[in-house]
Scaffold this motif. Structure first.
Motif, mmCIF file in Angstrom:
data_model
loop_
_atom_site.group_PDB
_atom_site.id
_atom_site.type_symbol
_atom_site.label_atom_id
_atom_site.label_comp_id
_atom_site.label_asym_id
_atom_site.label_seq_id
_atom_site.Cartn_x
_atom_site.Cartn_y
_atom_site.Cartn_z
ATOM 1 N N ARG A 42 0.890 -1.146 -0.075
ATOM 2 C CA ARG A 42 -0.038 0.090 0.083
ATOM 3 C C ARG A 42 0.760 1.215 -0.034
ATOM 4 O O ARG A 42 0.790 1.996 -0.788
ATOM 5 N N VAL A 46 1.046 4.232 -3.060
ATOM 6 C CA VAL A 46 1.036 5.511 -2.766
ATOM 7 C C VAL A 46 2.106 6.437 -2.984
ATOM 8 O O VAL A 46 1.845 7.528 -3.903
ATOM 9 N N TYR A 135 -4.321 11.108 1.113
ATOM 10 C CA TYR A 135 -4.684 9.959 0.269
ATOM 11 C C TYR A 135 -5.701 9.221 1.515
ATOM 12 O O TYR A 135 -5.664 9.330 2.650
ATOM 13 N N PHE A 137 -7.380 5.165 1.416
ATOM 14 C CA PHE A 137 -7.900 3.687 1.053
ATOM 15 C C PHE A 137 -9.184 3.228 1.347
ATOM 16 O O PHE A 137 -9.734 3.288 2.371
ATOM 17 N N LEU A 142 -7.868 3.476 -4.159
ATOM 18 C CA LEU A 142 -7.062 4.340 -3.411
ATOM 19 C C LEU A 142 -7.431 5.786 -4.016
ATOM 20 O O LEU A 142 -7.543 6.030 -5.233
ATOM 21 N N LEU A 164 -7.931 -1.113 -6.513
ATOM 22 C CA LEU A 164 -6.882 -1.946 -5.730
ATOM 23 C C LEU A 164 -7.093 -3.361 -6.005
ATOM 24 O O LEU A 164 -6.715 -4.256 -5.285
#
Length: 230
Positions: A42, A46, A135, A137, A142, A164
């Protein structure tokens, strides 16, 4: 459960203790590995999307300065080369949509509807302390928002929504591999514990036999009963 364990033969008690201990350790390692992989992937996502948004933002500064949404739209269209990008938007300083990109991939249709239903402003919800790049999730994608700077001053913003699906697929593959390794390790632990239990029981039987033969303190009947408990 306690009574059941007490009534087990000594050999099976040794096996049970060894297997349970091994299982606890292996399961802890498994969940630690999966959690670490999820957090790492993750974070990498990002960083990659943030870098991509920064490049697009830099290329869009002239279009924002000269109020040229067509050029900004053409710049956003370059994001179509990234298969997991669902949509992207460039905003003016007053948070109005200046240019947009939406994926033509049919597999992204449901996600596009979800994003359009929630609206464009939900990208401003953030847990990040750095308001220049925030950001979040969601369960399916995202959402990243980043300011566009010109001479260290904001001239607009860009938001990017990323599926995702690939991340989840990669985590599923790694989870399956980890499960296979976990089961194999558990089987090896059981085989080793069983061997240790058998050897321990045999040693105890020999000791009890020797005690029964050379001592008046342990009646033969009691020795025989304990041997049956092995």
């Amino acid at each position: 459960m306690h009574k059941l364990f007490i009534n087990l033969p000594i050999k099976q008690k040794v096996i049970a203790i060894a297997v349970i201990t091994s299982a606890v350790v292996l399961i802890s390692v498994y969940f630690t590995f999966v959690l670490y992989e999820l957090v790492s992937k993750r974070q990498a996502m990002v960083e990659n999307i943030s870098a991509l948004a920064r490049i697009v933002g830099i290329n869009s500064t002239a279009a924002l300065a000269f109020q040229d949404p067509q050029t900004a739209t053409e710049i956003l269209a370059a994001l179509g080369t990234e298969p997991e990008i669902i949509s992207a938007h460039i905003y003016t300083l007053d948070k109005k949509v200046f240019a947009s990109f939406k994926s033509n991939d049919s597999s992204h249709g449901a996600l596009l509807q979800e994003i359009n239903k929630d609206g464009a402003n939900y990208v401003y919800d953030s847990t990040s302390e750095d308001k220049k790049s925030i950001y979040h999730f969601w369960s399916s994608h995202l959402d990243l928002y980043q300011e566009i700077l010109l001479n260290e001053k904001p001239v607009g913003a860009i938001s990017v929504q990323v599926s995702l699906h690939a991340l989840k697929a990669a985590m599923q593959r790694q989870s399956i591999i980890a499960c296979v390794f976990l089961l194999a390790s558990f089987l090896v632990a059981y085989i080793l514990a069983r061997g240790i239990g058998l050897r321990s029981a045999r040693k105890i039987v020999r000791i009890l036999g020797n005690v029964g033969e050379g001592s008046q303190q342990v009646p033969p009947a009691e020795v025989a009963r304990l041997q049956r408990r092995m």
